[in-house]
Enzyme design. Structure first.
Site, mmCIF file in Angstrom:
data_model
loop_
_atom_site.group_PDB
_atom_site.id
_atom_site.type_symbol
_atom_site.label_atom_id
_atom_site.label_comp_id
_atom_site.label_asym_id
_atom_site.label_seq_id
_atom_site.Cartn_x
_atom_site.Cartn_y
_atom_site.Cartn_z
ATOM 1 N N HIS A 1 -8.954 -36.836 15.045
ATOM 2 C CA HIS A 1 -9.424 -35.985 14.037
ATOM 3 C C HIS A 1 -9.028 -34.364 14.145
ATOM 4 C CE1 HIS A 1 -12.743 -38.785 15.232
ATOM 5 N NE2 HIS A 1 -12.897 -38.351 16.498
ATOM 6 N N HIS B 1 -6.420 -35.673 10.307
ATOM 7 C CA HIS B 1 -7.358 -35.913 8.992
ATOM 8 C C HIS B 1 -8.234 -34.708 8.829
ATOM 9 C CE1 HIS B 1 -10.689 -39.196 8.250
ATOM 10 N NE2 HIS B 1 -9.866 -38.983 7.497
ATOM 11 N N HIS C 1 -6.185 -38.502 21.346
ATOM 12 C CA HIS C 1 -7.913 -38.747 20.344
ATOM 13 C C HIS C 1 -8.758 -37.434 19.258
ATOM 14 C CE1 HIS C 1 -12.254 -40.300 19.736
ATOM 15 N NE2 HIS C 1 -12.619 -39.518 19.667
ATOM 16 N N GLU C 2 -9.074 -36.082 19.870
ATOM 17 C CA GLU C 2 -9.198 -35.226 19.384
ATOM 18 C C GLU C 2 -8.407 -34.647 18.187
ATOM 19 O OE1 GLU C 2 -12.298 -34.553 19.146
ATOM 20 O OE2 GLU C 2 -12.475 -35.284 21.081
#
Length: 629
Positions: free
Chosen positions: A419, A422, A415-416
């Site tokens: 980020h 991105h 998940h992190e």
């Protein structure tokens, strides 16, 4: 331009994470930071080699602020003046962002260190000064006639770079105040941040949690980071004692917490009303050019499909052979014999393999990040709980974790890192003005990575018991990221509506409202103790003003987009990587439409809830197949 501290995106996972076995001694005491291997700590010297260098940039920003004020009254005179202001503001903003993020990440390493607290206070004050120094800008910009801008774009082609930014300012013209009024709002910046800052201090530094006995009779100090491991205990007394100890501790500060929440909600109301919005919800969503129907329809769609959630809870009850199931029973492994512990290094290797559908360039950049000081892995004494990704335009991305060698933690890393990638793509391919992406699209990249990881694990797993483990993990991912976040969003909306109607947000009222919301989703499927009414105190995202719904919309979008990539739909991977590289160069809804999903329609949410129901049905079959029900 909008201050960097507002545009800089920080991602905190809702929920609690385990303490890493490698970071906790047998006595249950959390290690000091210096006792943890340096290769599992991030390297903040990549931002500043020393605190003296940080001080130099703070001083530089202070010195640059007067020059920004000198543009007041001039940007409407010519395109050259406007362009010069944009460039001067960006240079100031970059440094401000860097000193702001560094101070906060240093503080999060150990919230007990006073100098980090002081550094945070200094950069918060500095960001307020920046806001005040540039508060005249938006009113002056929107006073320029549209026709003038069209001529300026022809006379000064370099100004075209800022067209999307300018158009967005013009879009909200009716909510832009006079220069004097904007200055007053900017001056209120430190006051506005006080409730949130005080809430962090209360939860992360001041609260002292009690010690309970684990299943082996050892003393275990309660903490947010340790709750999941206690909830997974096979002893129901341990689970209940942990839950009541944690919630009871929050209950002791309920009146202080309600005062802080009142301050936070009042702040939102003040800004929304000052700018002429219908509500705090309207003001928050309009920042991303999102219609409030997207928020309200999301809640309605999920609320209309809670039957599968309640069926899942009952399946858990039956599999655990319980007459009644409680919230603290929802984390007990249904198949403990296939419990999948994943050491951090193995998790990294698995993620590298799972992300191959995104192509060699993506995987190479991600692998480099894992081994270049991006990640702070384990809990240490005083470290903030939870997880997030942060960083600046001048630095590489950073990941803040509290890793505990559990399957959930591997998904947390996915998940992190989503980020972070991105951020890495947007910073690489966008100019500074568009490098920051909005929170509405932020969770798409993170949950996309989770979807690829789950697909990778399920394709490799044929054993029914282990597959059941993964299916249950998938169900809990959707429950946590979509259903729970929508439930939080529902509570937040009810809370703000109550305040806007003049109802006091007392501790009793907030706790009653939270319990009502919780019971609306779970019905009679689960016993819910009154102490769970204090949960609103635990959730930091309520201080981010209508943020949590974005987890749900992003998850639904990422489910749709990941399926396109996994099915090797023509152009799907390229469209997704282009989305990652687009920053805020378009409005978020339009960026997602370009990638292949339309969140203005209910279809993506309905598809996710349908998938949830299918997974619950598959879980039922596997439970029967393995003789667990």
């Amino acid at each position: 331009m909008q201050p960097a501290f507002q545009r800089s995106v920080i991602f905190l996972l809702i929920g609690v994470f385990l303490i890493a076995a490698s970071a906790v001694a047998q006595t249950g005491q959390v290690k000091e930071r210096g006792e943890i291997d340096g290769k599992y700590q991030w390297d903040l010297t990549a931002m500043y080699p020393s605190e003296a260098a940080w001080e130099a940039d703070v001083a530089a920003v202070e010195a640059m602020l007067p020059a920004l004020r000198e543009y007041e009254g001039k940007i409407g005179q010519s395109p050259e003046q406007l362009l010069a202001y944009f460039r001067a503001s960006e240079e100031t903003d970059k440094k401000l962002e860097n000193v702001f993020v560094y101070a906060h990440m240093a503080y999060d390493q150990d919230t007990r260190v006073d100098k980090y607290t002081a550094m945070q206070e200094r950069v918060s004050s500095l960001s307020t000064q920046f806001s005040e120094a540039t508060s005249w800008f938006s009113p002056e910009l929107v006073s320029v006639p549209d026709a003038t801008f069209e001529k300026w774009y022809q006379d000064a082609p370099d100004l075209k770079l800022y067209r999307q930014y300018i158009d967005d300012e013009l879009r909200t013209r009716q909510h832009t105040l006079s220069p004097a009024e904007e200055r007053l709002l900017a001056l209120a910046g430190n006051l506005a941040r006080t409730p949130g800052s005080a809430n962090v201090a209360l939860r992360e530094a001041d609260l002292e949690f009690p010690t309970i006995k684990d299943a082996e009779g050892n003393d275990v100090e309660i903490s947010e980071a340790r709750m999941r491991s206690l909830y997974e205990s096979s002893d129901p007394a341990v689970r209940r004692n942990a839950a009541m100890a944690l919630l009871g501790t929050y209950g002791k500060v309920k009146n202080t917490a309600s005062a802080l929440m009142t301050g936070n909600v009042s702040k939102n109301m003040f800004y929304s009303r000052a700018r002429g919005y219908n509500s705090s919800l309207h003001a928050s969503l309009d920042a991303d050019n999102i219609d409030t129907t997207v928020y309200l329809n999301l809640i309605e769609t999920v609320r209309g499909n809670v039957g599968s959630l309640q069926k899942y809870v009952d399946l858990r009850r039956r599999a655990m052979k319980l007459d009644t199931i409680h919230s603290y029973d929802m984390y007990v492994p249904l198949i403990p014999e296939t419990r999948m512990e994943v050491p951090y290094d193995k998790a990294v290797a698995t993620l590298i393999e799972a992300m191959t559908p995104l192509g060699k360039d993506y995987v190479t950049a991600m692998d480099n990040g894992f081994h270049s000081g991006w990640v702070d892995v384990y809990e240490n004494a005083g470290k903030r709980s939870g997880a997030y990704s942060w960083g600046t335009y001048l630095s590489h991305p950073y990941l803040f974790l509290n890793y505990t060698d559990m399957m959930d933690d591997m998904f947390m890393v996915a998940h992190e890192m989503g980020h972070a990638m991105h951020t890495w793509h947007s910073n690489k391919y966008q100019p500074y003005v568009y490098a920051g992406y909005t929170l509405f699209v932020a969770e798409v990249a993170s949950t996309f990575n989770e979807a690829l990881l789950m697909d990778h694990l399920l394709k490799k797993e044929k054993d029914p018991a282990k597959r059941l483990y993964l299916i249950n993990q998938y169900i809990d991912n959707i429950r946590g990221t979509v259903i729970t976040q929508v439930m939080f969003a529902d509570f937040e909306h009810r809370m703000n509506r109550a305040a806007e109607a003049g109802e006091p947000l007392t501790a009793e009222n907030l706790s009653t409202l939270y319990l009502e919301t919780l019971r609306d989703y779970y019905g009679n499927s689960m016993a819910i103790e009154d102490e769970y009414g204090y949960t609103w105190i635990r959730i930091p995202h309520f201080y981010r003003n209508f943020y949590v719904y974005k987890y749900a919309t992003s998850f639904c979008a990422s489910q749709a987009l990941s399926q396109k990539v996994l099915k090797k739909e023509k152009g799907a991977r390229e469209k997704f990587v282009n989305f990652l590289s687009s920053g805020s160069s378009k409005y978020p809804i339009d960026l997602l439409k370009d990638a292949g999903v339309d969140l203005t329609k209910p279809a993506p949410v309905e598809a996710t809830m349908k998938k949830f129901a299918e997974l619950v049905n598959e879980m039922e079959k596997l439970l029967k197949q393995t003789g667990r029900i």
